[in-house]
Design an enzyme around this catalytic site. Sequence first.
Site, PDB file in Angstrom:
ATOM      1  N   ALA A 178      23.792  -5.001 -21.803  1.00 53.38           N
ATOM      2  CA  ALA A 178      22.605  -3.720 -21.698  1.00 53.38           C
ATOM      3  C   ALA A 178      22.651  -2.093 -21.355  1.00 53.38           C
ATOM      4  CB  ALA A 178      20.813  -4.401 -20.862  1.00 53.38           C
ATOM      5  N   GLU A 182      34.665  -5.564 -20.656  1.00 50.84           N
ATOM      6  CA  GLU A 182      33.515  -6.478 -20.619  1.00 50.84           C
ATOM      7  C   GLU A 182      34.498  -7.779 -20.108  1.00 50.84           C
ATOM      8  OE1 GLU A 182      31.640  -9.225 -20.074  1.00 50.84           O
ATOM      9  OE2 GLU A 182      30.157  -7.031 -19.799  1.00 50.84           O
ATOM     10  N   SER A 199      26.131  -6.876 -24.725  1.00 51.10           N
ATOM     11  CA  SER A 199      24.857  -7.093 -26.068  1.00 51.10           C
ATOM     12  C   SER A 199      23.371  -7.999 -26.497  1.00 51.10           C
ATOM     13  CB  SER A 199      24.815  -5.897 -27.438  1.00 51.10           C
ATOM     14  OG  SER A 199      25.253  -4.554 -26.926  1.00 51.10           O
ATOM     15  N   CYS A 255      17.594 -12.310 -20.451  1.00 52.62           N
ATOM     16  CA  CYS A 255      16.412 -13.267 -20.178  1.00 52.62           C
ATOM     17  C   CYS A 255      15.853 -14.108 -21.283  1.00 52.62           C
ATOM     18  CB  CYS A 255      15.406 -12.337 -20.671  1.00 52.62           C
ATOM     19  SG  CYS A 255      15.494 -10.724 -19.424  1.00 52.62           S
ATOM     20  N   VAL A 286      37.509  -4.852 -14.933  1.00 52.99           N
ATOM     21  CA  VAL A 286      37.990  -3.355 -14.044  1.00 52.99           C
ATOM     22  C   VAL A 286      37.902  -3.824 -13.141  1.00 52.99           C
ATOM     23  CG1 VAL A 286      37.464  -1.056 -13.305  1.00 52.99           C
ATOM     24  CG2 VAL A 286      37.037  -1.908 -15.851  1.00 52.99           C
ATOM     25  N   ASP A 345      21.982  -4.026 -13.933  1.00 51.26           N
ATOM     26  CA  ASP A 345      21.577  -4.862 -12.525  1.00 51.26           C
ATOM     27  C   ASP A 345      21.955  -4.456 -11.640  1.00 51.26           C
ATOM     28  OD1 ASP A 345      19.522  -6.017 -14.132  1.00 51.26           O
ATOM     29  OD2 ASP A 345      20.594  -7.877 -14.192  1.00 51.26           O
ATOM     30  N   TYR A 361     -12.151  -5.798 -26.252  1.00 52.46           N
ATOM     31  CA  TYR A 361     -13.224  -6.533 -26.012  1.00 52.46           C
ATOM     32  C   TYR A 361     -13.430  -7.778 -27.340  1.00 52.46           C
ATOM     33  CZ  TYR A 361     -17.020 -10.087 -25.493  1.00 52.46           C
ATOM     34  OH  TYR A 361     -18.036 -11.223 -25.963  1.00 52.46           O
ATOM     35  N   TRP A 398     -17.122  -8.794 -19.405  1.00 52.20           N
ATOM     36  CA  TRP A 398     -15.602  -8.340 -18.288  1.00 52.20           C
ATOM     37  C   TRP A 398     -14.278  -8.590 -18.093  1.00 52.20           C
ATOM     38  CZ3 TRP A 398     -16.996  -4.251 -15.190  1.00 52.20           C
ATOM     39  CH2 TRP A 398     -18.637  -3.560 -15.647  1.00 52.20           C
ATOM     40  N   ARG A 439     -13.835  -4.602  -9.557  1.00 55.89           N
ATOM     41  CA  ARG A 439     -15.062  -4.420  -9.233  1.00 55.89           C
ATOM     42  C   ARG A 439     -15.307  -4.736  -7.366  1.00 55.89           C
ATOM     43  NH1 ARG A 439     -19.549  -6.466 -13.072  1.00 55.89           N
ATOM     44  NH2 ARG A 439     -20.990  -5.953 -11.209  1.00 55.89           N
TER      45      ARG A 439
END
Length: 460
Positions: free
Chosen positions: A13, A37, A43, A47, A84, A290, A433, A441, A449
Amino acid sequence: MATERLVVVGGDAAGMSAASQARRLKGPEELEIVAFERGHFTSYSACGIPYWVGGRVAERDELIARTPEEHRARGIGLRTRTEVVELDLPGSRVRARDLDSGSESWTDYDKLVLATGARPVRPRLPGIGAHGVHGIQTLDDGQRLMDSLERTRGRRAVVVGAGYIGVEMAEALVGRGFEVTVLHRGAQPMATLDPDMGGLVHTAMNRMGIRTVSRAEVTKILTDEQGRARAVATAAGEEYEADVVVLGIGVEPRTALARAAGLPLGPSGGILTDLSMRVRGHENIWSGGDCVEVLDLIAGRTRHIPLGTHANKHGQVIGSGVGGGYATFPGVVGTAVSKVCDLEIARTGLRERDALEAGLRFVTATITSTTTAGYYPGAAEMTVKMLAERRTGRLLGVQIVGGAGSAKRVDIAAVALTAGMTVDQVVTLDLGYAPPFSPVWDPILVAARKAVSAVRSAGV
């Protein structure tokens, strides 16, 4: 004008986002790009590996956003299966080894990007290197696990660790019809949550048929005559039979190269950069993904938070800098979501122990509500925990555990944290909502709250 050379170490990434962005800004006549790589793939969505393993994603290649051939067609000299192994900073060059032939060569650079990623934590235990023991970080790791699952005749799996990787792999293995046991050292799974919220995860996992064993310290992987894992032993003297073992203990930054070259590392061992992702003290070296530490905007210190969302942003920032532009990555609030079967898990900001370590005085508020209007079909239970600074009411963190529709509500809290809002201000947010989406709520507002009341009751 002489052509400069950019060398990129790491082809996922951050590395390939940086290379692609730099190529957009500078053509081949201005900037030659060479990328190394060590694996076969570039790429891709790490996840997504648990969902491929679990069968929700049908084919491995669906996880690949851009192949090595596609990168090469865009003017990036990508070398796969090439690692590398040394950085020569005074000489501005890197030494790379072809993993198939063993041959080595040096490559000069004018600008260098380190995107070496992270590696699964593998404790030094007897049997940890046995066949059938797998850490999951790269697509190559995922392929090795899939090959192992195809070969094994048994249907017993032990997952060691109950963080994000652990619970996601537990779900994946359940999806493949395995009997799954999760062993972890903590009082509750998901150490990224406070223990009370982790307890909800524990209860739900057991209810789903996933055996979850807390305070289990693994001491050995037991093997059969062929050297294949057959069981996992713990300090309590228990043995848990296994046809496959998955390590979900977590990951650590892969920074041996950087350490050997004397680059600055943070408390977690990640590379330290400035806001433009330049390595501190090095004008022509950038790092992202990462392998770096990033600024925690709430705690005010660097942390290692390995997520693909950050890595892609890092790459865009780095590529802009390499290409002569300017961009910054200001930091994170620590937002993450996950799921195990039907249970959604989310967190952002600080946990209680994070706030204590940062020297903050705080109050907490925990509420249980529903994901939709309670009367609407399919309403699921949802628990929200909120932390607020005691004196100011500043929002410090939110954790969510619940059914479908719970996790992405954490994004509301992430925006509020980034904006430095107080819980009083969160209460006044104009959220959408309708009964199919929320109670009148929203649970985030209900928790805010209650947090407001806790702040007022606590006083100064």
